[in-house]
Write a protein that holds these residues in place. Structure first.
Motif, PDB file in Angstrom:
ATOM      1  N   THR A  38     -21.174  12.889 -44.088  1.00  0.00           N
ATOM      2  CA  THR A  38     -20.012  12.056 -43.759  1.00  0.00           C
ATOM      3  C   THR A  38     -18.916  12.839 -43.066  1.00  0.00           C
ATOM      4  O   THR A  38     -18.347  12.393 -42.061  1.00  0.00           O
ATOM      5  N   GLU A  39     -18.571  14.009 -43.599  1.00  0.00           N
ATOM      6  CA  GLU A  39     -17.486  14.801 -43.008  1.00  0.00           C
ATOM      7  C   GLU A  39     -17.835  15.231 -41.590  1.00  0.00           C
ATOM      8  O   GLU A  39     -16.978  15.249 -40.701  1.00  0.00           O
ATOM      9  N   GLN A  40     -19.110  15.581 -41.371  1.00  0.00           N
ATOM     10  CA  GLN A  40     -19.529  15.982 -40.030  1.00  0.00           C
ATOM     11  C   GLN A  40     -19.390  14.820 -39.049  1.00  0.00           C
ATOM     12  O   GLN A  40     -18.877  14.978 -37.941  1.00  0.00           O
ATOM     13  N   VAL A  41     -19.848  13.647 -39.465  1.00  0.00           N
ATOM     14  CA  VAL A  41     -19.770  12.475 -38.590  1.00  0.00           C
ATOM     15  C   VAL A  41     -18.321  12.129 -38.273  1.00  0.00           C
ATOM     16  O   VAL A  41     -17.970  11.842 -37.124  1.00  0.00           O
ATOM     17  N   ARG A  42     -17.463  12.163 -39.297  1.00  0.00           N
ATOM     18  CA  ARG A  42     -16.056  11.837 -39.095  1.00  0.00           C
ATOM     19  C   ARG A  42     -15.399  12.834 -38.143  1.00  0.00           C
ATOM     20  O   ARG A  42     -14.631  12.458 -37.252  1.00  0.00           O
ATOM     21  N   ALA A  43     -15.714  14.098 -38.310  1.00  0.00           N
ATOM     22  CA  ALA A  43     -15.125  15.128 -37.453  1.00  0.00           C
ATOM     23  C   ALA A  43     -15.622  14.992 -36.020  1.00  0.00           C
ATOM     24  O   ALA A  43     -14.839  14.987 -35.068  1.00  0.00           O
ATOM     25  N   GLU A  44     -16.917  14.868 -35.852  1.00  0.00           N
ATOM     26  CA  GLU A  44     -17.495  14.875 -34.508  1.00  0.00           C
ATOM     27  C   GLU A  44     -17.197  13.597 -33.740  1.00  0.00           C
ATOM     28  O   GLU A  44     -17.341  13.564 -32.511  1.00  0.00           O
ATOM     29  N   ALA A  45     -16.764  12.540 -34.458  1.00  0.00           N
ATOM     30  CA  ALA A  45     -16.370  11.304 -33.771  1.00  0.00           C
ATOM     31  C   ALA A  45     -15.240  11.556 -32.787  1.00  0.00           C
ATOM     32  O   ALA A  45     -15.109  10.859 -31.773  1.00  0.00           O
ATOM     33  N   ILE A  46     -14.432  12.570 -33.056  1.00  0.00           N
ATOM     34  CA  ILE A  46     -13.280  12.866 -32.198  1.00  0.00           C
ATOM     35  C   ILE A  46     -13.715  13.184 -30.772  1.00  0.00           C
ATOM     36  O   ILE A  46     -13.052  12.778 -29.806  1.00  0.00           O
ATOM     37  N   SER A  47     -14.804  13.902 -30.610  1.00  0.00           N
ATOM     38  CA  SER A  47     -15.222  14.288 -29.258  1.00  0.00           C
ATOM     39  C   SER A  47     -16.479  13.551 -28.814  1.00  0.00           C
ATOM     40  O   SER A  47     -17.205  14.006 -27.943  1.00  0.00           O
ATOM     41  N   LYS A  48     -16.741  12.390 -29.406  1.00  0.00           N
ATOM     42  CA  LYS A  48     -17.917  11.614 -29.011  1.00  0.00           C
ATOM     43  C   LYS A  48     -17.705  10.861 -27.704  1.00  0.00           C
ATOM     44  O   LYS A  48     -18.483  10.984 -26.770  1.00  0.00           O
ATOM     45  N   ILE A  49     -16.643  10.022 -27.646  1.00  0.00           N
ATOM     46  CA  ILE A  49     -16.476   9.167 -26.474  1.00  0.00           C
ATOM     47  C   ILE A  49     -15.025   9.186 -26.000  1.00  0.00           C
ATOM     48  O   ILE A  49     -14.108   9.470 -26.763  1.00  0.00           O
TER      49      ILE A  49
ATOM     50  N   SER B  48     -12.140   2.107 -28.346  1.00  0.00           N
ATOM     51  CA  SER B  48     -11.338   0.887 -28.368  1.00  0.00           C
ATOM     52  C   SER B  48     -10.254   0.980 -29.431  1.00  0.00           C
ATOM     53  O   SER B  48     -10.515   1.359 -30.571  1.00  0.00           O
ATOM     54  N   ASP B  49      -9.027   0.638 -29.059  1.00  0.00           N
ATOM     55  CA  ASP B  49      -7.923   0.657 -30.019  1.00  0.00           C
ATOM     56  C   ASP B  49      -7.586  -0.763 -30.482  1.00  0.00           C
ATOM     57  O   ASP B  49      -6.471  -1.041 -30.904  1.00  0.00           O
ATOM     58  N   ALA B  50      -8.579  -1.652 -30.408  1.00  0.00           N
ATOM     59  CA  ALA B  50      -8.357  -3.037 -30.830  1.00  0.00           C
ATOM     60  C   ALA B  50      -8.302  -3.160 -32.346  1.00  0.00           C
ATOM     61  O   ALA B  50      -7.893  -4.196 -32.868  1.00  0.00           O
ATOM     62  N   THR B  51      -8.730  -2.130 -33.065  1.00  0.00           N
ATOM     63  CA  THR B  51      -8.696  -2.132 -34.528  1.00  0.00           C
ATOM     64  C   THR B  51      -7.847  -0.958 -35.010  1.00  0.00           C
ATOM     65  O   THR B  51      -7.665   0.029 -34.286  1.00  0.00           O
ATOM     66  N   PRO B  52      -7.342  -1.018 -36.248  1.00  0.00           N
ATOM     67  CA  PRO B  52      -6.599   0.133 -36.791  1.00  0.00           C
ATOM     68  C   PRO B  52      -7.423   1.417 -36.789  1.00  0.00           C
ATOM     69  O   PRO B  52      -6.894   2.494 -36.509  1.00  0.00           O
ATOM     70  N   ALA B  53      -8.713   1.296 -37.080  1.00  0.00           N
ATOM     71  CA  ALA B  53      -9.567   2.487 -37.073  1.00  0.00           C
ATOM     72  C   ALA B  53      -9.671   3.075 -35.667  1.00  0.00           C
ATOM     73  O   ALA B  53      -9.681   4.297 -35.483  1.00  0.00           O
ATOM     74  N   GLY B  54      -9.744   2.193 -34.650  1.00  0.00           N
ATOM     75  CA  GLY B  54      -9.794   2.675 -33.269  1.00  0.00           C
ATOM     76  C   GLY B  54      -8.507   3.346 -32.863  1.00  0.00           C
ATOM     77  O   GLY B  54      -8.516   4.375 -32.172  1.00  0.00           O
ATOM     78  N   GLN B  55      -7.375   2.780 -33.278  1.00  0.00           N
ATOM     79  CA  GLN B  55      -6.086   3.412 -32.998  1.00  0.00           C
ATOM     80  C   GLN B  55      -6.016   4.800 -33.609  1.00  0.00           C
ATOM     81  O   GLN B  55      -5.561   5.754 -32.976  1.00  0.00           O
ATOM     82  N   GLU B  56      -6.463   4.895 -34.851  1.00  0.00           N
ATOM     83  CA  GLU B  56      -6.418   6.182 -35.538  1.00  0.00           C
ATOM     84  C   GLU B  56      -7.287   7.212 -34.824  1.00  0.00           C
ATOM     85  O   GLU B  56      -6.881   8.370 -34.661  1.00  0.00           O
ATOM     86  N   LEU B  57      -8.467   6.817 -34.374  1.00  0.00           N
ATOM     87  CA  LEU B  57      -9.351   7.759 -33.692  1.00  0.00           C
ATOM     88  C   LEU B  57      -8.725   8.241 -32.390  1.00  0.00           C
ATOM     89  O   LEU B  57      -8.816   9.427 -32.047  1.00  0.00           O
ATOM     90  N   ARG B  58      -8.073   7.341 -31.661  1.00  0.00           N
ATOM     91  CA  ARG B  58      -7.411   7.762 -30.411  1.00  0.00           C
ATOM     92  C   ARG B  58      -6.324   8.788 -30.673  1.00  0.00           C
ATOM     93  O   ARG B  58      -6.208   9.794 -29.969  1.00  0.00           O
ATOM     94  N   LEU B  59      -5.510   8.547 -31.688  1.00  0.00           N
ATOM     95  CA  LEU B  59      -4.452   9.501 -32.002  1.00  0.00           C
ATOM     96  C   LEU B  59      -5.044  10.821 -32.481  1.00  0.00           C
ATOM     97  O   LEU B  59      -4.549  11.902 -32.127  1.00  0.00           O
ATOM     98  N   ARG B  60      -6.114  10.761 -33.244  1.00  0.00           N
ATOM     99  CA  ARG B  60      -6.786  11.977 -33.687  1.00  0.00           C
ATOM    100  C   ARG B  60      -7.302  12.762 -32.477  1.00  0.00           C
ATOM    101  O   ARG B  60      -7.174  13.993 -32.411  1.00  0.00           O
ATOM    102  N   GLN B  61      -7.884  12.071 -31.510  1.00  0.00           N
ATOM    103  CA  GLN B  61      -8.363  12.736 -30.288  1.00  0.00           C
ATOM    104  C   GLN B  61      -7.233  13.480 -29.594  1.00  0.00           C
ATOM    105  O   GLN B  61      -7.365  14.642 -29.211  1.00  0.00           O
ATOM    106  N   GLU B  62      -6.138  12.777 -29.384  1.00  0.00           N
ATOM    107  CA  GLU B  62      -5.038  13.341 -28.609  1.00  0.00           C
ATOM    108  C   GLU B  62      -4.433  14.555 -29.309  1.00  0.00           C
ATOM    109  O   GLU B  62      -4.198  15.595 -28.676  1.00  0.00           O
ATOM    110  N   TYR B  63      -4.205  14.433 -30.617  1.00  0.00           N
ATOM    111  CA  TYR B  63      -3.637  15.576 -31.324  1.00  0.00           C
ATOM    112  C   TYR B  63      -4.632  16.731 -31.394  1.00  0.00           C
ATOM    113  O   TYR B  63      -4.252  17.901 -31.250  1.00  0.00           O
TER     114      TYR B  63
END
Length: 815
Positions: free
Chosen positions: A261-272, A276-291
């Motif tokens: 789980t931790e690996q998948v969550r971490a590597e999601a940052i540099s996957k795509i 999509s930021d249409a959901t709260p989870a998508g918004q969070e991933l975008r901000l995680r990417q940028e930071y």
């Protein structure tokens, strides 16, 4: 075409042949008899890369030994495309490598097609970043680009039954021969947790962020080769890894999925790119990417700075950081955190260093593109940064009050926190406030930045906003994309034009020369024949290279108005059917571009373009006078085929909404005439190529604003235009969607009652101007003259010029 040739071609060919075979044998473990096309590509790429390394190391050593001021370009996108021919061209080895491979029975052009496009960007923002990196290397600026190494990029677009479908890009499936993994260069990136406040011996407060989650950023380096290979810079991309990739205890207990789980969550940052930021989870991933990429980049450049100087307070003296749009804007708060919390710099001095180090490029006036993040999300993911932003904002507003700014409306508009519709952090405001210079990307755009999104900021800081009109890398869009025209230029005005784009003006002397016009047209036709083959291979439609090739290739968005183009095609189709005796100019309309996965209206426009194409292309009544094609999966390589072949460049955005555009520059360079609004860099292109060599139509930016103020109900406008009413009726009635007659009813209703992008207002002007295009096309001598003058007069739009301006006026580095 190769503009620079090694002094001993035969010796270079022999050496390259040996180097390719060496790589084939000892890196890939194949022999010539069993090597696959990809094996040959990789061996060729590695042999070319080997030729880069020595200059790369020398450039890095020189940067340190000369204690040079460094430029860091932070961008969420770098649309670098294929690198094999690009690298060989800049090294001057294209001809030698072609001959070396030919002796081995291998075709360089076919190996070129094996290489996937690097899926590191989407559109103009990423391609601009790639052009800028090329020019910084060419001008021998000590520079480094920072971004994310996306596993799958945006998405691979396919068109099925006219609809866009998205699939993962697989560009890294078989590795990337251009990159150098740097497993020794890693940085911890924190998220969440809490902030502890302690007291220093002098009584001052100190803040310690205790992240609840830590992810590792791993560096991958790609060399960026300047012209003639004299200087090589680095594109450093970050890949995300989990601190502990496998929970062995969970795995041994049978939770084989949960253990990862931790690996998948971490590597999601540099996957795509752009989840999509249409959901709260998508918004969070975008901000995680940028930071994630900003923090890793700032930690890396500070490490390099400290190695070079040992003094953190000299950061601004030795470093310039350019924020490419708002995506890296969190860097302002992160640099403050690193200076104050990690390096112990006093707040006021840290803020002075931060502002002197950063500069920010604004690329849009669209409110939805000027990022804002919910305060709750910032507090959850980046609690220390939220504290810093609050303090920056408080000191900023207090300072304004001390200077006599008392208007609550002004203070609210320049606050970093938007208190309306839920509290949000305004990232454009943060980037503006944390930078010493803010630039727009065309003359019109920069003025609109002052008048709209940063109106109050501009009044308070009148010297901060400057203009830096975009540019493109001429060498790539001529030598690599358009060999026929490049050969003609070299024969006519000399190969030095590839060193100095301003020498293109020598072509003006040949604009009326019948022989040169014929040779120029022959080069264009060669490119059109190549595109005609590509069109047939991609969508099965045969087109006539002698027809007028009319291209609109760009991200699908309502403000870019592909819909206006489609509606004009519908009107033209109806005219051809109803007026069979009229003399129509044969035309091929070419569309390409991706719509964001969650952008329903843009995807519906793609479907409409394909539906119209299906009906028009199958109707014998058109007598091949009109063909429409939508080419899937638009990328740099496809652009390199379309742009040299285009006769007409569609730059038809609603005036005041396109920041600059760079496709318009590439088309003009390659001898296409522009039909466009007075928007973005079209204004400056008109100034350079002349009113007679461009087709301008429609409302101006001021007229757009005035028209919107009066209302955007289009019923009266439609009623006053019989051709528009007929075209809309045809679309709404299901003429182009017999399987679903109501498919476009809502689209037409929206256009009728809420025409925000003023398609109906500009329709008649656009159609009338297209008929002026037809008239010019019928006079081939006049058309060719205008096409030649477009190529001759656009040298100013070189990215070398743009970067020279950044270097001298913003970054303060010598070129």
């Amino acid at each position: 075409m190769n503009a620079i040739t090694p002094p001993d071609h035969a010796a270079t060919v022999a050496a390259l042949k040996e180097e390719v075979l060496h790589r084939l044998t000892f890196t890939i473990c194949k022999d010539a008899a069993t090597a696959s096309p990809r094996d040959w590509f990789v061996a060729t790429a590695l042999a070319a890369r080997d030729r880069v390394v020595e200059s790369w190391l020398a450039s890095t050593k020189r940067n340190y030994s000369e204690d040079r001021r460094r430029v860091y370009y932070l961008s969420l996108e770098f649309l670098i495309g294929r690198l094999l021919i690009d690298t060989l061209t800049n090294l001057g080895l294209t001809a030698a490598m072609r001959d070396a491979l030919a002796e081995l029975g291998v075709d360089l052009e076919k190996r070129r097609d094996v290489e996937p496009d690097a899926a590191l960007g989407n559109g103009g923002l990423g391609r601009l970043a790639a052009c800028f990196m090329d020019s910084m290397a060419t001008l021998e600026i000590a520079a480094c680009g920072y971004g994310i190494r996306y596993d799958h990029g945006l998405f691979r677009q396919t068109i099925k039954d006219g609809w866009q479908h998205e699939y993962p890009e697989d560009w890294l499936s078989f590795g990337n021969p251009w990159e150098f993994p740097r497993p020794e260069i890693t940085y911890d990136i924190g998220f969440g947790g809490h902030v502890e406040t302690t007291r220093l011996p002098d009584g001052a407060a100190a803040h310690v962020w205790r992240p609840g989650e830590t992810i590792v950023a791993v560096a991958y380096d790609t060399p960026v080769v300047g012209w003639h290979g004299k200087h090589v810079n680095t594109l450093r991309l970050w890949s995300a890894r989990a601190l502990d990739p496998l929970r062995l205890d969970a795995f041994n207990q049978g939770d084989h999925v949960g253990a990862l789980t931790e690996q998948v969550r971490a590597e999601a940052i540099s996957k795509i790119l752009y989840p999509s930021d249409a959901t709260p989870a998508g918004q969070e991933l975008r901000l995680r990417q940028e930071y994630f990429f900003v923090s890793a980049s700032l930690q890396d450049l500070i490490r390099r700075h400290m190695k070079q100087t040992g003094d953190i307070t000299k950061l601004a003296e030795k470093t310039a950081i350019q924020l490419n749009d708002t995506h890296p804007a969190i860097g302002v708060a992160e640099l403050m955190r690193l200076l104050v919390d990690v390096h112990g710099v006093e707040w006021k001095e840290a803020w002075k260093i931060t502002q002197a180090t950063f500069a920010y490029t604004n690329h849009t006036l669209l409110p939805e593109a000027l990022e804002t993040w919910p305060v709750w999300l910032m507090e959850k993911l980046l609690p220390r940064h939220m504290q810093i932003i609050y303090l920056i904002n408080a000191m900023h507003l207090d300072g304004l009050r001390e200077k006599g700014v008392a208007d609550s409306g002004v203070l609210s508009s320049v606050s970093l926190i938007d208190e309306h519709n839920g509290r949000h952090v305004r990232m454009g405001h943060l980037a503006f406030l944390g930078s010493h210079k803010v630039n727009g990307v065309s003359a019109l755009h920069s003025e609109l930045v002052k008048e709209t999104v940063f109106k109050d900021f501009h009044r308070l800081y009148p010297d901060r906003i400057v203009n830096k009109t975009n540019g493109v890398t001429f060498r790539r869009w001529l030598l690599e994309a358009n060999p026929p025209l490049s050969r003609l230029l070299a024969e006519t005005i000399g190969t030095s034009v590839f060193d100095d784009a301003t020498l293109l003006n020598k072509l003006e002397a040949f604009a009326d020369d019948p022989d040169f016009q014929s040779r120029f047209a022959a080069a264009k036709r060669e490119n059109k024949e190549r595109l005609a083959v590509k069109i047939f291979e991609s969508v099965g439609v045969r087109v006539d290279p002698d027809a007028l090739f009319d291209a609109q290739i760009k991200r699908i968005h309502e403000y870019k108005r592909q819909l206006l183009n489609v509606l004009e095609a519908v009107a033209l189709y109806l005219d051809i059917k109803s007026q069979p005796s009229r003399d129509f100019v044969p035309r091929v309309k070419i569309f390409a571009g991706k719509a964001a996965a969650s952008y329903h209206q843009a995807k519906l426009i793609i479907k409409l373009a394909n539906d119209v194409a299906s009906i028009v292309n199958a109707d014998a009544a058109t007598r091949d006078l009109l063909k429409i094609v939508f080419l899937p999966n638009y990328n740099v390589s496809l652009a390199e085929v379309i742009i040299p072949a285009a006769d007409l460049s569609e730059q038809i955005s609603t005036a005041g909404m396109e920041a600059s555009g760079t496709g318009n520059m590439k088309f003009a360079l390659n001898g296409a005439l522009t039909i466009g609004t007075l928007d973005g860099a079209n204004v400056e292109i008109q100034e350079h190529v002349g009113d007679d060599n461009i087709f301008i139509f429609g409302l101006t930016a001021q007229q757009v604003a005035e028209s919107r103020a009066r209302g955007i109900d289009a019923r009266e406008t439609i009623a006053a235009s019989p051709r528009l009413a007929e075209a809309l009726q045809a679309v709404a009635s299901g003429m182009f969607s017999p399987d679903d007659p109501h498919r476009y009813a809502q689209l037409v209703d929206t256009l009728t009652y809420y025409d925000h992008f003023l398609i109906t207002k500009d329709f008649d002007s656009y159609c009338n101007t297209q008929r002026k295009v037809d008239a010019r096309w019928r006079d081939q001598k006049a058309w060719r003259r205008s096409a030649i003058l477009n190529t001759a007069r656009v040298a100013w739009f070189s990215s070398d010029r743009t970067i020279r301006e950044y270097a001298e006026e913003i970054w303060k580095v010598e070129v």
